[in-house]
Design a protein around this motif. Structure first.
Motif, short mmCIF file in Angstrom:
data_model
loop_
_atom_site.label_atom_id
_atom_site.label_comp_id
_atom_site.label_asym_id
_atom_site.label_seq_id
_atom_site.Cartn_x
_atom_site.Cartn_y
_atom_site.Cartn_z
N LEU A 97 17.65 -31.31 19.22
CA LEU A 97 17.78 -30.99 20.63
C LEU A 97 19.25 -31.01 21.06
O LEU A 97 19.72 -30.14 21.78
N LYS A 98 19.98 -31.99 20.56
CA LYS A 98 21.40 -32.09 20.89
C LYS A 98 22.15 -30.87 20.36
O LYS A 98 22.97 -30.27 21.07
N ASP A 99 21.85 -30.46 19.13
CA ASP A 99 22.50 -29.29 18.56
C ASP A 99 22.17 -28.03 19.36
O ASP A 99 23.04 -27.20 19.64
N HIS A 100 20.89 -27.90 19.73
CA HIS A 100 20.46 -26.74 20.52
C HIS A 100 21.17 -26.69 21.87
O HIS A 100 21.64 -25.63 22.31
N GLU A 103 24.82 -25.68 21.41
CA GLU A 103 24.92 -24.25 21.12
C GLU A 103 24.70 -23.42 22.39
O GLU A 103 25.44 -22.47 22.66
N THR A 104 23.71 -23.80 23.19
CA THR A 104 23.45 -23.10 24.44
C THR A 104 24.63 -23.25 25.39
O THR A 104 25.02 -22.30 26.05
N GLY A 105 25.21 -24.43 25.43
CA GLY A 105 26.39 -24.65 26.27
C GLY A 105 27.56 -23.78 25.85
O GLY A 105 28.26 -23.23 26.69
N LYS A 106 27.77 -23.66 24.53
CA LYS A 106 28.85 -22.81 24.04
C LYS A 106 28.58 -21.35 24.41
O LYS A 106 29.49 -20.63 24.83
N ASN A 107 27.33 -20.89 24.25
CA ASN A 107 26.99 -19.51 24.59
C ASN A 107 27.21 -19.25 26.08
O ASN A 107 27.72 -18.19 26.46
#
Length: 165
Positions: A97-100, A103-107
């Protein structure tokens, strides 16, 4: 409850003040001695019960209680394989969940940067985006313009209030 306690404390303080003004010097000395005696007795009782509690703890070996609790907890945790599996699964799910989210934050940050760059170079919205707006103007090709052409200039009809002739 805090207001009631504060109000009660104020009432007690006021009552003590009134009583202190009405007491004679001899009565004040008696009350002061009585209060000192009560405080000393309370202090002695507290020390006596503290000694009793310390003796009880020494006799019943409560000194290693913390160590025994930690030892039994570790024993039950190591014996129970399902608890370990559940904790491991929870840790993996949390990491995923943290990785997801990262990644969403970077996008989203990249998307915001692109939109900011587009706004700086004068990017216009496509026609499809602004065509949905409702625009009311006096153009003859609009429905309002056609109604204006077809009707009378002062074609206002009043339904209420009724005029009495």
């Amino acid at each position: 409850m805090g207001k009631k306690m504060l109000l009660g404390l104020g009432a007690v303080a006021g009552a003590c003040f009134m009583v202190s003004k009405k007491l004679t010097e001899e009565q004040r000395e008696k009350i002061a001695m009585k209060v000192d005696e009560i405080i000393l007795d309370g202090h002695d009782k507290a020390l006596k019960y503290d000694c009793y509690a310390r003796e009880f703890i020494k006799e019943n070996d409560f000194g290693g209680l913390k160590d025994r609790i930690i030892e039994k907890t570790k024993k039950y945790a190591s014996d129970n394989k399902s608890v370990d599996d559940a904790l491991e699964s929870l840790k993996r799910a949390t990491k995923d969940l943290k990785d997801h989210l990262e990644e969403t934050g970077k996008n989203l940050k990249d998307l915001a940067d692109v939109e900011t760059e587009d706004a700086e170079v004068g990017y216009d919205e496509p026609e499809d985006d602004w065509n949905d707006d409702i625009v009311i103007n006096g153009n003859t090709d609009s429905a309002f313009g056609e109604a204006k052409k077809a009707g009378d200039e002062n074609a206002t009809i009043t339904f209420y209030p009724h005029k009495k002739d």
